[in-house]
Design a protein around this motif. Structure first.
Motif, PDB file in Angstrom:
ATOM      1  N   GLU A  87     -11.318  13.585  22.761  1.00  0.00           N
ATOM      2  CA  GLU A  87     -10.492  14.031  21.642  1.00  0.00           C
ATOM      3  C   GLU A  87     -10.021  15.469  21.850  1.00  0.00           C
ATOM      4  OE1 GLU A  87     -13.067  13.378  18.361  1.00  0.00           O
ATOM      5  OE2 GLU A  87     -12.677  11.227  18.320  1.00  0.00           O
ATOM      6  N   ARG A  88     -10.900  16.307  22.382  1.00  0.00           N
ATOM      7  CA  ARG A  88     -10.531  17.692  22.639  1.00  0.00           C
ATOM      8  C   ARG A  88      -9.446  17.773  23.707  1.00  0.00           C
ATOM      9  NH1 ARG A  88     -15.700  21.487  22.751  1.00  0.00           N
ATOM     10  NH2 ARG A  88     -15.968  20.763  20.643  1.00  0.00           N
ATOM     11  N   ARG A  89      -9.581  16.934  24.738  1.00  0.00           N
ATOM     12  CA  ARG A  89      -8.563  16.897  25.793  1.00  0.00           C
ATOM     13  C   ARG A  89      -7.224  16.446  25.245  1.00  0.00           C
ATOM     14  NH1 ARG A  89      -9.863  13.475  30.909  1.00  0.00           N
ATOM     15  NH2 ARG A  89      -7.708  12.936  30.595  1.00  0.00           N
ATOM     16  N   ALA A  90      -7.240  15.440  24.371  1.00  0.00           N
ATOM     17  CA  ALA A  90      -5.993  14.936  23.784  1.00  0.00           C
ATOM     18  C   ALA A  90      -5.354  15.996  22.895  1.00  0.00           C
ATOM     19  CB  ALA A  90      -6.265  13.665  22.990  1.00  0.00           C
ATOM     20  N   GLY A  93      -3.771  18.697  25.102  1.00  0.00           N
ATOM     21  CA  GLY A  93      -2.533  18.211  25.706  1.00  0.00           C
ATOM     22  C   GLY A  93      -1.381  18.204  24.724  1.00  0.00           C
ATOM     23  N   ALA A  94      -1.657  17.922  23.473  1.00  0.00           N
ATOM     24  CA  ALA A  94      -0.613  17.897  22.447  1.00  0.00           C
ATOM     25  C   ALA A  94      -0.125  19.311  22.137  1.00  0.00           C
ATOM     26  CB  ALA A  94      -1.141  17.236  21.184  1.00  0.00           C
ATOM     27  N   ASN A  95      -0.996  20.301  22.219  1.00  0.00           N
ATOM     28  CA  ASN A  95      -0.618  21.676  21.904  1.00  0.00           C
ATOM     29  C   ASN A  95       0.093  22.359  23.073  1.00  0.00           C
ATOM     30  OD1 ASN A  95      -1.731  21.457  19.397  1.00  0.00           O
ATOM     31  ND2 ASN A  95      -3.707  22.280  20.003  1.00  0.00           N
ATOM     32  N   ARG A  96       0.034  21.785  24.255  1.00  0.00           N
ATOM     33  CA  ARG A  96       0.616  22.398  25.445  1.00  0.00           C
ATOM     34  C   ARG A  96       2.135  22.186  25.524  1.00  0.00           C
ATOM     35  NH1 ARG A  96      -2.743  20.496  30.236  1.00  0.00           N
ATOM     36  NH2 ARG A  96      -4.448  21.067  28.902  1.00  0.00           N
ATOM     37  N   ARG A  97       2.648  21.220  24.826  1.00  0.00           N
ATOM     38  CA  ARG A  97       4.081  20.940  24.877  1.00  0.00           C
ATOM     39  C   ARG A  97       4.856  22.081  24.212  1.00  0.00           C
ATOM     40  NH1 ARG A  97       2.290  15.556  23.169  1.00  0.00           N
ATOM     41  NH2 ARG A  97       2.104  14.325  25.050  1.00  0.00           N
TER      42      ARG A  97
END
Length: 104
Positions: A87-90, A93-97
């Protein structure tokens, strides 16, 4: 809002530990110091030190109940940090866009 898998697993771990403790206490509290004439078992009275080395006081049904409770709890303990990590990885990844210039 949807509940996260790691939160559900955490609740199951805590609930499993409580349920296992309650089941163990009930098994110990229902043990009788009087030998059973049919099986020949001598069940120890309450919390005698001999309990830790002698399992004659527990019936097969009670043993399977404890095995199942502990197995489910251990599976949840193993899955909880894995689910939290995924969940932390997901979320990372969502905040990196980057919105806007798209990397130009």
């Amino acid at each position: 809002m949807k509940k996260r898998l790691s939160s559900i697993l955490r609740s199951m771990v805590i609930g499993g530990l409580v349920a296992t403790g309650v089941a163990r206490a009930l098994i110990l509290l229902t043990a009788s110091p009087v030998p059973d004439p049919a099986s020949g078992r001598t069940e120890p009275s309450l919390f005698a030190p001999i309990i830790s080395s002698n399992w004659d006081y527990i019936t097969p049904v009670q043993a399977w109940l404890l095995i199942v409770l502990l197995a489910v709890t251990l599976i949840c303990v193993a899955g909880w940090p894995i689910a939290a990590w995924l969940e932390r990885r997901a979320d990372a990844g969502a905040n990196r866009r980057i919105f806007g210039r798209q990397g130009r």
